[in-house]
Design a protein around this motif. Sequence first.
Motif, PDB file in Angstrom:
ATOM      1  N   PHE A 166       0.811  -1.218   0.000  1.00 35.18           N
ATOM      2  CA  PHE A 166       0.000   0.000   0.000  1.00 35.18           C
ATOM      3  C   PHE A 166       0.849   1.274   0.000  1.00 35.18           C
ATOM      4  CE2 PHE A 166      -0.102  -1.343   4.614  1.00 35.18           C
ATOM      5  CZ  PHE A 166       0.723  -0.339   5.116  1.00 35.18           C
ATOM      6  N   MET A 167       0.197   2.386  -0.385  1.00 31.21           N
ATOM      7  CA  MET A 167       0.796   3.732  -0.380  1.00 31.21           C
ATOM      8  C   MET A 167       2.055   3.822  -1.238  1.00 31.21           C
ATOM      9  SD  MET A 167       0.275   4.915   3.586  1.00 31.21           S
ATOM     10  CE  MET A 167      -1.304   4.666   4.431  1.00 31.21           C
ATOM     11  N   ASN A 168       2.095   3.082  -2.331  1.00 30.87           N
ATOM     12  CA  ASN A 168       3.216   3.189  -3.267  1.00 30.87           C
ATOM     13  C   ASN A 168       2.934   4.329  -4.250  1.00 30.87           C
ATOM     14  OD1 ASN A 168       4.748   0.810  -2.371  1.00 30.87           O
ATOM     15  ND2 ASN A 168       2.985  -0.343  -3.126  1.00 30.87           N
ATOM     16  N   ARG A 169       3.943   5.163  -4.505  1.00 29.88           N
ATOM     17  CA  ARG A 169       3.827   6.296  -5.433  1.00 29.88           C
ATOM     18  C   ARG A 169       2.698   7.242  -5.017  1.00 29.88           C
ATOM     19  NH1 ARG A 169       3.429   1.755  -7.648  1.00 29.88           N
ATOM     20  NH2 ARG A 169       1.281   2.168  -8.309  1.00 29.88           N
ATOM     21  N   LEU A 170       2.446   7.327  -3.735  1.00 28.84           N
ATOM     22  CA  LEU A 170       1.383   8.195  -3.223  1.00 28.84           C
ATOM     23  C   LEU A 170       1.984   9.517  -2.752  1.00 28.84           C
ATOM     24  CD1 LEU A 170      -1.601   8.556  -2.354  1.00 28.84           C
ATOM     25  CD2 LEU A 170      -0.956   7.607  -0.127  1.00 28.84           C
ATOM     26  N   ASN A 171       1.401  10.630  -3.198  1.00 25.00           N
ATOM     27  CA  ASN A 171       1.855  11.961  -2.798  1.00 25.00           C
ATOM     28  C   ASN A 171       0.815  12.587  -1.866  1.00 25.00           C
ATOM     29  OD1 ASN A 171       3.660  14.395  -3.163  1.00 25.00           O
ATOM     30  ND2 ASN A 171       1.703  15.229  -3.865  1.00 25.00           N
ATOM     31  N   VAL A 172       1.273  13.083  -0.713  1.00 25.56           N
ATOM     32  CA  VAL A 172       0.377  13.691   0.269  1.00 25.56           C
ATOM     33  C   VAL A 172       0.797  15.134   0.519  1.00 25.56           C
ATOM     34  CG1 VAL A 172      -0.482  13.628   2.642  1.00 25.56           C
ATOM     35  CG2 VAL A 172      -0.124  11.494   1.389  1.00 25.56           C
ATOM     36  N   THR A 173      -0.148  16.053   0.392  1.00 28.71           N
ATOM     37  CA  THR A 173       0.067  17.460   0.733  1.00 28.71           C
ATOM     38  C   THR A 173      -0.785  17.792   1.941  1.00 28.71           C
ATOM     39  OG1 THR A 173       0.431  18.003  -1.600  1.00 28.71           O
ATOM     40  CG2 THR A 173      -0.024  19.837  -0.104  1.00 28.71           C
ATOM     41  N   PHE A 174      -0.157  18.374   2.959  1.00 33.19           N
ATOM     42  CA  PHE A 174      -0.854  18.634   4.224  1.00 33.19           C
ATOM     43  C   PHE A 174      -0.881  20.133   4.523  1.00 33.19           C
ATOM     44  CE2 PHE A 174      -0.632  19.413   8.799  1.00 33.19           C
ATOM     45  CZ  PHE A 174      -1.734  18.701   9.258  1.00 33.19           C
ATOM     46  N   PHE A 175      -2.073  20.676   4.744  1.00 33.24           N
ATOM     47  CA  PHE A 175      -2.248  22.045   5.200  1.00 33.24           C
ATOM     48  C   PHE A 175      -2.929  21.992   6.565  1.00 33.24           C
ATOM     49  CE2 PHE A 175      -2.331  22.312   0.560  1.00 33.24           C
ATOM     50  CZ  PHE A 175      -1.464  23.364   0.301  1.00 33.24           C
ATOM     51  N   GLY A 176      -2.261  22.493   7.594  1.00 33.20           N
ATOM     52  CA  GLY A 176      -2.848  22.495   8.929  1.00 33.20           C
ATOM     53  C   GLY A 176      -2.781  23.874   9.543  1.00 33.20           C
ATOM     54  N   SER A 177      -3.822  24.253  10.261  1.00 32.90           N
ATOM     55  CA  SER A 177      -3.848  25.544  10.949  1.00 32.90           C
ATOM     56  C   SER A 177      -4.129  25.308  12.428  1.00 32.90           C
ATOM     57  CB  SER A 177      -4.934  26.439  10.347  1.00 32.90           C
ATOM     58  OG  SER A 177      -4.998  27.677  11.040  1.00 32.90           O
ATOM     59  N   PHE A 178      -3.262  25.859  13.278  1.00 34.22           N
ATOM     60  CA  PHE A 178      -3.390  25.651  14.719  1.00 34.22           C
ATOM     61  C   PHE A 178      -3.078  26.965  15.438  1.00 34.22           C
ATOM     62  CE2 PHE A 178      -1.886  21.889  12.537  1.00 34.22           C
ATOM     63  CZ  PHE A 178      -2.817  20.928  12.913  1.00 34.22           C
ATOM     64  N   ALA A 179      -3.648  27.124  16.617  1.00 38.67           N
ATOM     65  CA  ALA A 179      -3.458  28.366  17.379  1.00 38.67           C
ATOM     66  C   ALA A 179      -1.981  28.621  17.662  1.00 38.67           C
ATOM     67  CB  ALA A 179      -4.247  28.309  18.682  1.00 38.67           C
ATOM     68  N   ASN A 180      -1.262  27.567  18.016  1.00 42.58           N
ATOM     69  CA  ASN A 180       0.173  27.646  18.237  1.00 42.58           C
ATOM     70  C   ASN A 180       0.717  26.226  18.247  1.00 42.58           C
ATOM     71  OD1 ASN A 180       0.016  26.620  21.102  1.00 42.58           O
ATOM     72  ND2 ASN A 180      -1.091  28.561  21.373  1.00 42.58           N
ATOM     73  N   GLU A 181       2.038  26.097  18.338  1.00 46.75           N
ATOM     74  CA  GLU A 181       2.658  24.774  18.246  1.00 46.75           C
ATOM     75  C   GLU A 181       2.205  23.837  19.353  1.00 46.75           C
ATOM     76  OE1 GLU A 181       7.152  23.578  18.654  1.00 46.75           O
ATOM     77  OE2 GLU A 181       6.808  24.300  16.605  1.00 46.75           O
ATOM     78  N   LYS A 182       1.927  24.389  20.543  1.00 46.60           N
ATOM     79  CA  LYS A 182       1.508  23.564  21.671  1.00 46.60           C
ATOM     80  C   LYS A 182       0.133  22.936  21.459  1.00 46.60           C
ATOM     81  CE  LYS A 182       4.229  25.967  25.199  1.00 46.60           C
ATOM     82  NZ  LYS A 182       4.176  26.749  26.464  1.00 46.60           N
ATOM     83  N   GLN A 183      -0.647  23.475  20.528  1.00 48.13           N
ATOM     84  CA  GLN A 183      -1.986  22.960  20.263  1.00 48.13           C
ATOM     85  C   GLN A 183      -2.007  21.873  19.188  1.00 48.13           C
ATOM     86  OE1 GLN A 183      -4.561  23.937  22.192  1.00 48.13           O
ATOM     87  NE2 GLN A 183      -3.108  25.244  23.274  1.00 48.13           N
ATOM     88  N   VAL A 184      -0.839  21.515  18.666  1.00 47.44           N
ATOM     89  CA  VAL A 184      -0.787  20.537  17.583  1.00 47.44           C
ATOM     90  C   VAL A 184      -0.627  19.143  18.172  1.00 47.44           C
ATOM     91  CG1 VAL A 184       0.286  19.889  15.417  1.00 47.44           C
ATOM     92  CG2 VAL A 184       0.336  22.277  16.162  1.00 47.44           C
ATOM     93  N   VAL A 185      -1.643  18.313  18.053  1.00 50.78           N
ATOM     94  CA  VAL A 185      -1.511  16.930  18.507  1.00 50.78           C
ATOM     95  C   VAL A 185      -0.815  16.136  17.391  1.00 50.78           C
ATOM     96  CG1 VAL A 185      -3.493  16.966  20.071  1.00 50.78           C
ATOM     97  CG2 VAL A 185      -3.858  16.407  17.668  1.00 50.78           C
ATOM     98  N   GLY A 186       0.086  15.259  17.793  1.00 50.46           N
ATOM     99  CA  GLY A 186       0.849  14.496  16.813  1.00 50.46           C
ATOM    100  C   GLY A 186       1.908  15.322  16.099  1.00 50.46           C
ATOM    101  N   LEU A 187       2.458  16.317  16.804  1.00 49.59           N
ATOM    102  CA  LEU A 187       3.433  17.209  16.184  1.00 49.59           C
ATOM    103  C   LEU A 187       4.668  16.458  15.697  1.00 49.59           C
ATOM    104  CD1 LEU A 187       4.188  20.117  15.458  1.00 49.59           C
ATOM    105  CD2 LEU A 187       5.173  20.358  17.756  1.00 49.59           C
ATOM    106  N   ASP A 188       5.103  15.416  16.451  1.00 49.76           N
ATOM    107  CA  ASP A 188       6.294  14.671  16.029  1.00 49.76           C
ATOM    108  C   ASP A 188       6.069  13.970  14.699  1.00 49.76           C
ATOM    109  OD1 ASP A 188       4.470  12.901  17.368  1.00 49.76           O
ATOM    110  OD2 ASP A 188       6.067  11.416  17.536  1.00 49.76           O
ATOM    111  N   ILE A 189       4.834  13.554  14.440  1.00 49.83           N
ATOM    112  CA  ILE A 189       4.502  12.911  13.163  1.00 49.83           C
ATOM    113  C   ILE A 189       4.576  13.922  12.025  1.00 49.83           C
ATOM    114  CG2 ILE A 189       2.671  11.744  11.854  1.00 49.83           C
ATOM    115  CD1 ILE A 189       1.649  10.663  14.558  1.00 49.83           C
ATOM    116  N   ILE A 190       3.957  15.085  12.233  1.00 49.47           N
ATOM    117  CA  ILE A 190       3.895  16.102  11.195  1.00 49.47           C
ATOM    118  C   ILE A 190       5.287  16.610  10.853  1.00 49.47           C
ATOM    119  CG2 ILE A 190       3.021  18.398  10.627  1.00 49.47           C
ATOM    120  CD1 ILE A 190       0.622  17.754  12.437  1.00 49.47           C
ATOM    121  N   LYS A 191       6.109  16.867  11.874  1.00 44.36           N
ATOM    122  CA  LYS A 191       7.451  17.377  11.622  1.00 44.36           C
ATOM    123  C   LYS A 191       8.305  16.386  10.836  1.00 44.36           C
ATOM    124  CE  LYS A 191       8.273  20.831  15.210  1.00 44.36           C
ATOM    125  NZ  LYS A 191       9.132  21.238  16.345  1.00 44.36           N
ATOM    126  N   LYS A 192       8.214  15.110  11.205  1.00 45.63           N
ATOM    127  CA  LYS A 192       8.988  14.096  10.486  1.00 45.63           C
ATOM    128  C   LYS A 192       8.499  13.956   9.044  1.00 45.63           C
ATOM    129  CE  LYS A 192      11.996  12.363  13.501  1.00 45.63           C
ATOM    130  NZ  LYS A 192      13.432  12.224  13.268  1.00 45.63           N
TER     131      LYS A 192
END
Length: 250
Positions: free
Chosen positions: A224-250
């Motif tokens: 699964f997920m071969n040759r798959l392109n993902v674009t992510f746009f997220g809006s949050f009040a601040n960095e502390k409000q981002v759940v799963g921040l380690d996932i998004i940064k990586k």
Amino acid sequence: ISLKEGKEAVSSPKENWRIVNVKPVTDMIAMICFENRDFKIKSFGKSLGWLGRHFRVSFNNDKSQARLYTTALALSEWNIQLRHAIFKYFDEIMLGENFAISLEECDENLEFYLQPQNYLPLFIKSYCQFAKAFSTKVHHVQPDDHTGKNNFRVEGPLGRGLEMTAENSNGGSIVIICAGTGILPMIDFLNLFLWKNLYEILKEKAGVQYAEKMNVLDLPFDRFMNRLNVTFFGSFANEKQVVGLDIIKK
């Protein structure tokens, strides 16, 4: 959710869940852990069909409101620790060329993280301005309350989720647009997509044997997920409000 060994399914699994722990994630969101002594919670799904599905939660009485909360196992404590062990293993191979290292050496508790757990983690936001809202009432339940208030019905996983399969996840592009807790239905997908990419990089740069050492849940990454392109746009009040921040940064 799986039935504990030695138990017979003599009643509906939705009855008699208790809150056993409340752990703040942000100033408004908490990981609320529900336990039913007859059931264990699996660490991760083997297919893609469970991504984005949800649970229906209500107090265990006929007058209760009910709300739907998305499955977000990637944010559970055991999956966070497993993910950090994977990050460390990946870095050791890619940066230090320490080919002799194993995931067990990256985290001595690895075996525990892979086992079914005792509680179901749901990530629930408290709306302080709405005192009678169901989510606010859930936040006010004390784990040590034995008056009957800490008694819930939990049904699920329910719904069609992201409707992703091994076949339709190969090729093409996905655009994710979310804000705040809107990330929760997507977080397990993003976690799995990250893991898939780490696996593919290791397979190309170090060899398939080292990539497979990272696949401790024996997931069918090659399907699964071969040759798959993902674009992510997220809006949050601040960095502390981002759940799963380690996932998004990586």
